[in-house]
Design an enzyme around this catalytic site. Structure first.
Site, mmCIF file in Angstrom:
data_model
loop_
_atom_site.group_PDB
_atom_site.id
_atom_site.type_symbol
_atom_site.label_atom_id
_atom_site.label_comp_id
_atom_site.label_asym_id
_atom_site.label_seq_id
_atom_site.Cartn_x
_atom_site.Cartn_y
_atom_site.Cartn_z
ATOM 1 N N THR A 37 1.245 -1.319 -0.055
ATOM 2 C CA THR A 37 -0.192 -0.388 0.177
ATOM 3 C C THR A 37 0.771 1.254 0.135
ATOM 4 O OG1 THR A 37 0.109 -0.301 2.219
ATOM 5 C CG2 THR A 37 -2.194 -1.428 0.896
ATOM 6 N N ASP A 56 9.460 0.651 4.282
ATOM 7 C CA ASP A 56 11.150 0.596 4.754
ATOM 8 C C ASP A 56 12.041 1.404 5.480
ATOM 9 O OD1 ASP A 56 9.610 -1.570 3.522
ATOM 10 O OD2 ASP A 56 10.964 -2.610 2.384
ATOM 11 N N GLY A 114 12.571 -10.829 4.349
ATOM 12 C CA GLY A 114 11.479 -9.860 3.909
ATOM 13 C C GLY A 114 11.610 -8.806 5.081
#
Length: 385
Positions: free
Chosen positions: A35, A171, A123
């Site tokens: 998103t 991130d 991840g």
């Protein structure tokens, strides 16, 4: 031996000078996947796993870097006009230096030794942690005040334009701006963030599928292209929308005939995921762990079926996690095609959860999962101790 003593000794073996020490954490995303590059909402938390750097300024404009993880070294000259990407791990570090300079901030040269406990390809954003710790170190050594929001933007720009990975800002933002014992609900359009407390009755548990991915290979960028196509095709009906953030579920359903089926399903994941993040922030504030877990489960189903970024091993790990006593919910976390599963587990059930999930996953796949409970950490800064 403490991390600080180890880093100083390792630096002294390779470089001259007395280093300053810095850290930047990896992250786990509790909900809100893919998103961020759609101007939407995410809810990550910074992790205990982190990239660390020992760094000292130089008298010239050379930046030298050595990784304790892979034993490799490289350097660039900040005055060179030919600082092109090399297609390896150094792009994440040198790309940040190049983007800081392009933004008009002059850097000193530096010797930088880096070490990271963030598992690569899991991840958990090992690349963002490296970018942020190098950027923080370079700015600090050059005498600049570190604006952690601006640093996150520059690190994202490095990954977008230097590495060639069209990631959103989540991130880098959480690595720069994490809050101890809280997740952050981030509006990726305005970069407003709201700390969301993690109820002490529950623990965040991360399980690594041990299946690795390479997002820059193209699947990630394909998903972003599908979202942008959806916006273009919906604009005639919905007007001045600029991202899927601007599309409600009802509007998407009313205008789905404008979209090819695959594009529609990609858009449906983003639109419904944004709604889940907003709902998740509300239920966590109320301490409704059961409702939060249901949102996590729904998020994974959407990633698996609509966005198609999961894989057999991750789906197996999620199913095992969701079936355990004491679990509120579980989902894949990260860009996809492997990596980790994040679960919210009742604090008293964590030990049994870890043992049972590890055994069942090994029996099902032959992979031995690294599983750990974690508590959210602060974002990047000096490494003290």
């Amino acid at each position: 031996m403490s991390d600080t003593v180890f880093l100083r000794e390792a630096f002294a073996e390779r470089f001259d000078g007395t280093p300053q020490l810095f850290r930047a954490p990896g992250r786990v995303n509790l909900i809100g996947e893919h998103t961020d590059y759609n101007d939407g909402f995410v809810m990550p938390a910074a992790l205990e796993f982190e990239a660390q750097a020992a760094a000292a300024a130089r008298d010239d404009r050379i930046v030298r870097i050595h990784s304790l993880n892979n034993g490799k070294s490289a350097e660039i000259d900040l005055d060179s006009e030919a600082n092109a990407p090399r297609g390896d791990w150094t792009d994440y570090a040198f790309g940040v230096a190049v983007m800081i300079e392009k933004a008009g901030t002059t850097l000193k040269g530096a010797d930088i030794l880096v070490s990271s406990s963030v598992p690569v390809g899991s991840g958990l954003s090992s690349s963002a942690a490296l970018e942020v710790v190098v950027g923080y170190a370079l700015l600090s050594l050059s005498g600049h005040e570190v604006d952690t929001v601006a640093l996150a933007k520059l690190c994202q720009k490095a990954e977008n334009e230097y590495v060639g990975m069209r990631c959103g800002i989540m991130d880098q933002f959480i690595s720069s701006n994490g809050v101890h014992d809280h997740a952050l609900m981030i509006d990726c359009r305005t970069l407003e963030r709201t700390p969301v407390p993690i109820d002490p009755r529950a623990r965040i548990v991360v399980a690594n599928s041990m299946v690795h991915h390479a997002l820059a290979d193209g699947e990630y960028n394909k998903r972003r292209n599908s979202c942008e196509e959806g916006v273009r095709l919906l604009q005639p009906a919905l007007g001045e929308i600029t991202a899927l953030r601007d599309v409600s579920f009802d509007a998407l359903e009313e205008n789905r005939d404008f979209l090819p089926e695959l594009t529609y399903r990609r858009c449906r994941h983003i639109v419904t995921e944004n709604e889940r993040v907003l709902a998740a922030a509300d239920v966590l504030e109320r301490g409704d762990l059961e409702a939060f877990g249901q949102l996590m489960n729904a998020s994974h189903a959407s990633m698996r079926d609509d966005y198609e970024i999961s894989c057999a091993e991750v789906d197996t790990l999620v199913e095992i996690a969701q079936s355990q006593p004491g679990v509120f919910g579980a989902r894949m976390t990260g860009g996809g095609f492997g990596g980790c599963v994040v679960s919210l587990v009742a604090a008293e059930a964590v030990d049994d959860f870890v043992e049972s999930v590890r055994a069942a996953y090994s029996e099902a796949t032959g992979h031995t999962s690294d599983i750990f409970a974690c508590a959210p950490q602060d974002g990047a800064g000096p490494l003290v101790g």
